[in-house]
Design an enzyme around this catalytic site. Structure first.
Site, PDB file in Angstrom:
ATOM      1  N   ASP A 141      14.648  28.766  66.344  1.00 47.24           N
ATOM      2  CA  ASP A 141      15.920  28.891  65.624  1.00 47.24           C
ATOM      3  C   ASP A 141      16.469  27.480  65.363  1.00 47.24           C
ATOM      4  O   ASP A 141      17.664  27.292  65.185  1.00 47.24           O
ATOM      5  CB  ASP A 141      16.901  29.711  66.489  1.00 47.24           C
ATOM      6  CG  ASP A 141      18.018  30.358  65.672  1.00 47.24           C
ATOM      7  OD1 ASP A 141      17.843  30.513  64.442  1.00 47.24           O
ATOM      8  OD2 ASP A 141      19.053  30.707  66.252  1.00 47.24           O
ATOM      9  N   GLY A 198      21.805  29.388  73.881  1.00 49.10           N
ATOM     10  CA  GLY A 198      20.895  30.163  74.725  1.00 49.10           C
ATOM     11  C   GLY A 198      20.900  31.665  74.549  1.00 49.10           C
ATOM     12  O   GLY A 198      20.325  32.373  75.365  1.00 49.10           O
ATOM     13  N   ASP A 230      15.422  22.499  73.901  1.00 51.12           N
ATOM     14  CA  ASP A 230      16.466  22.047  72.968  1.00 51.12           C
ATOM     15  C   ASP A 230      16.811  20.591  73.268  1.00 51.12           C
ATOM     16  O   ASP A 230      16.562  20.107  74.375  1.00 51.12           O
ATOM     17  CB  ASP A 230      17.733  22.916  73.079  1.00 51.12           C
ATOM     18  CG  ASP A 230      18.560  22.902  71.784  1.00 51.12           C
ATOM     19  OD1 ASP A 230      18.643  23.953  71.116  1.00 51.12           O
ATOM     20  OD2 ASP A 230      19.125  21.840  71.434  1.00 51.12           O
ATOM     21  N   TRP A 254      19.310  33.702  72.559  1.00 53.89           N
ATOM     22  CA  TRP A 254      18.003  34.375  72.402  1.00 53.89           C
ATOM     23  C   TRP A 254      17.316  34.498  73.762  1.00 53.89           C
ATOM     24  O   TRP A 254      16.857  35.573  74.140  1.00 53.89           O
ATOM     25  CB  TRP A 254      17.099  33.594  71.420  1.00 53.89           C
ATOM     26  CG  TRP A 254      17.447  33.791  69.979  1.00 53.89           C
ATOM     27  CD1 TRP A 254      18.624  34.277  69.480  1.00 53.89           C
ATOM     28  CD2 TRP A 254      16.618  33.512  68.837  1.00 53.89           C
ATOM     29  NE1 TRP A 254      18.571  34.308  68.100  1.00 53.89           N
ATOM     30  CE2 TRP A 254      17.353  33.846  67.685  1.00 53.89           C
ATOM     31  CE3 TRP A 254      15.322  33.002  68.677  1.00 53.89           C
ATOM     32  CZ2 TRP A 254      16.844  33.701  66.384  1.00 53.89           C
ATOM     33  CZ3 TRP A 254      14.811  32.849  67.399  1.00 53.89           C
ATOM     34  CH2 TRP A 254      15.559  33.198  66.257  1.00 53.89           C
ATOM     35  N   ASP A 261      13.333  16.764  72.179  1.00 50.40           N
ATOM     36  CA  ASP A 261      13.146  16.985  70.744  1.00 50.40           C
ATOM     37  C   ASP A 261      11.758  17.578  70.524  1.00 50.40           C
ATOM     38  O   ASP A 261      10.750  16.941  70.873  1.00 50.40           O
ATOM     39  CB  ASP A 261      13.283  15.615  70.058  1.00 50.40           C
ATOM     40  CG  ASP A 261      13.143  15.694  68.555  1.00 50.40           C
ATOM     41  OD1 ASP A 261      12.557  16.673  68.045  1.00 50.40           O
ATOM     42  OD2 ASP A 261      13.603  14.758  67.894  1.00 50.40           O
ATOM     43  N   LYS A 304      13.065  29.729  61.855  1.00 47.81           N
ATOM     44  CA  LYS A 304      14.153  29.610  60.883  1.00 47.81           C
ATOM     45  C   LYS A 304      13.859  28.502  59.863  1.00 47.81           C
ATOM     46  O   LYS A 304      13.293  27.464  60.207  1.00 47.81           O
ATOM     47  CB  LYS A 304      15.442  29.238  61.635  1.00 47.81           C
ATOM     48  CG  LYS A 304      16.703  29.361  60.763  1.00 47.81           C
ATOM     49  CD  LYS A 304      17.790  28.356  61.075  1.00 47.81           C
ATOM     50  CE  LYS A 304      18.497  28.437  62.378  1.00 47.81           C
ATOM     51  NZ  LYS A 304      19.536  29.450  62.412  1.00 47.81           N
TER      52      LYS A 304
HETATM   53  C1  LIG Z   1      21.350  27.667  65.550  1.00 46.49           C
HETATM   54  S1  LIG Z   1      21.163  26.781  67.051  1.00 46.49           S
HETATM   55  C2  LIG Z   1      20.177  27.888  67.998  1.00 46.49           C
HETATM   56  C3  LIG Z   1      20.916  29.077  68.571  1.00 46.49           C
HETATM   57  C4  LIG Z   1      20.100  29.803  69.621  1.00 46.49           C
HETATM   58  N1  LIG Z   1      18.990  30.546  69.026  1.00 46.49           N
HETATM   59  C5  LIG Z   1      20.910  30.793  70.415  1.00 46.49           C
HETATM   60  O1  LIG Z   1      20.585  31.986  70.385  1.00 46.49           O
HETATM   61  O2  LIG Z   1      21.846  30.381  71.095  1.00 46.49           O
HETATM   62  C6  LIG Z   1      20.045  25.520  66.598  1.00 46.49           C
HETATM   63  C7  LIG Z   1      19.605  24.619  67.744  1.00 46.49           C
HETATM   64  O3  LIG Z   1      18.545  23.776  67.300  1.00 46.49           O
HETATM   65  C8  LIG Z   1      18.597  22.617  68.124  1.00 46.49           C
HETATM   66  N2  LIG Z   1      17.736  21.555  67.583  1.00 46.49           N
HETATM   67  C9  LIG Z   1      17.902  20.845  66.443  1.00 46.49           C
HETATM   68  N3  LIG Z   1      16.914  19.970  66.273  1.00 46.49           N
HETATM   69  C10 LIG Z   1      16.064  20.134  67.332  1.00 46.49           C
HETATM   70  C11 LIG Z   1      14.836  19.526  67.718  1.00 46.49           C
HETATM   71  N4  LIG Z   1      14.260  18.569  66.966  1.00 46.49           N
HETATM   72  N5  LIG Z   1      14.234  19.918  68.866  1.00 46.49           N
HETATM   73  C12 LIG Z   1      14.800  20.884  69.630  1.00 46.49           C
HETATM   74  N6  LIG Z   1      15.968  21.515  69.315  1.00 46.49           N
HETATM   75  C13 LIG Z   1      16.587  21.142  68.183  1.00 46.49           C
HETATM   76  C14 LIG Z   1      20.080  22.287  68.124  1.00 46.49           C
HETATM   77  O4  LIG Z   1      20.410  21.421  69.170  1.00 46.49           O
HETATM   78  C15 LIG Z   1      20.703  23.684  68.248  1.00 46.49           C
HETATM   79  O5  LIG Z   1      20.999  23.974  69.578  1.00 46.49           O
END
Ligand SMILES: C[S@@+](CC[C@H](N)C(=O)[O-])C[C@H]1O[C@@H](n2cnc3c(N)ncnc32)[C@H](O)[C@@H]1O
Length: 205
Positions: free
Chosen positions: A123, A66, A84, A68, A100, A163
């Protein structure tokens, strides 16, 4: 300097932990009370591009843990929606949808939250499997889905920042962005680990 017990850890795990704890940005994020070092990537990109605006409706995809949304909330942004597959701890002025992003029902829920979407941040990174081709394929397929969603649902002149990883489907991401958006930029923030293939595509509708 944090010392680790050598027992029960493989060499690569030890190196990873060492690098992680020695990383200045991790420590800086902790000191400032941020949930993740990812905050510095968004801050750095926005310092260059100044695209975030307090009056706009902003979606934060792949938001957990969280940082961002936390950063935007602290700055006084009020119209924030985070999504998320993992829960996040509550944040002021941030609505959260657990789910998702690639699921059509979740997309419908997102669209119900705002009449207009001004900025889409993503992200999202899939869980890694250890197979680099598969990992970039999985994350980059979602990135293409994010760009497609953005091209269909952003207001005119709205922004998307998403990303992706250098690897499978990266050319398709750049092509898609050039075809459907303007002001395209490919960004590797200084705060992104040098040894990571992580990149961001930024574009305006
Ligand atoms: C690098 S982390 C994000 C960090 C976040 N921007 C922060 O500032 O804390 C990537 C996130 O993408 C989520 N994620 C992966 N696949 C996803 C999907 N299909 N739908 C939603 N979230 C997803 C993961 O659960 C993870 O929490």
């Amino acid at each position: 300097m944090i010392k680790f017990k050598k027992k029960n850890l493989s060499g690569s795990s030890k190196r990873w932990i060492q690098r992680h704890y020695n990383d200045d940005l991790v420590n800086k994020a902790k000191k400032l009370g941020y949930r993740s070092r990812a905050i510095f990537k968004l801050e750095e990109i926005n310092n260059k591009l100044s695209f975030l605006n307090k009056n706009k409706n902003i979606i934060d995809l792949g938001a957990a843990p969280g940082s961002w949304s936390q950063y935007l909330s602290k700055q006084g942004f009020k119209n924030l929606l985070a999504i998320d597959i993992l829960e996040i701890n509550k944040l002021p002025n941030v609505k959260f949808i657990l789910g998702d992003f690639t699921n059509e029902d979740i997309k419908k829920k997102i669209l119900q939250e705002f009449e207009e979407i001004d900025i889409i941040l993503s992200d999202i990174a899939s869980n890694t499997t250890g197979n680099k081709k598969l990992d970039s394929f999985k994350t980059n397929s979602i990135c293409l889905d994010v760009l497609d969603f953005a091209s269909n649902n952003l207001v005119n002149s709205g922004y998307v920042l998403a990303k992706y990883f250098n690897g499978e489907l990266d050319k398709e991401i750049i092509e898609f962005s050039r075809k459907y958006f303007r002001k395209n930029k490919i960004i590797k923030p200084r705060s992104s680990r040098k040894d990571s293939k992580e990149m961001y595509v930024f574009a305006q509708k």
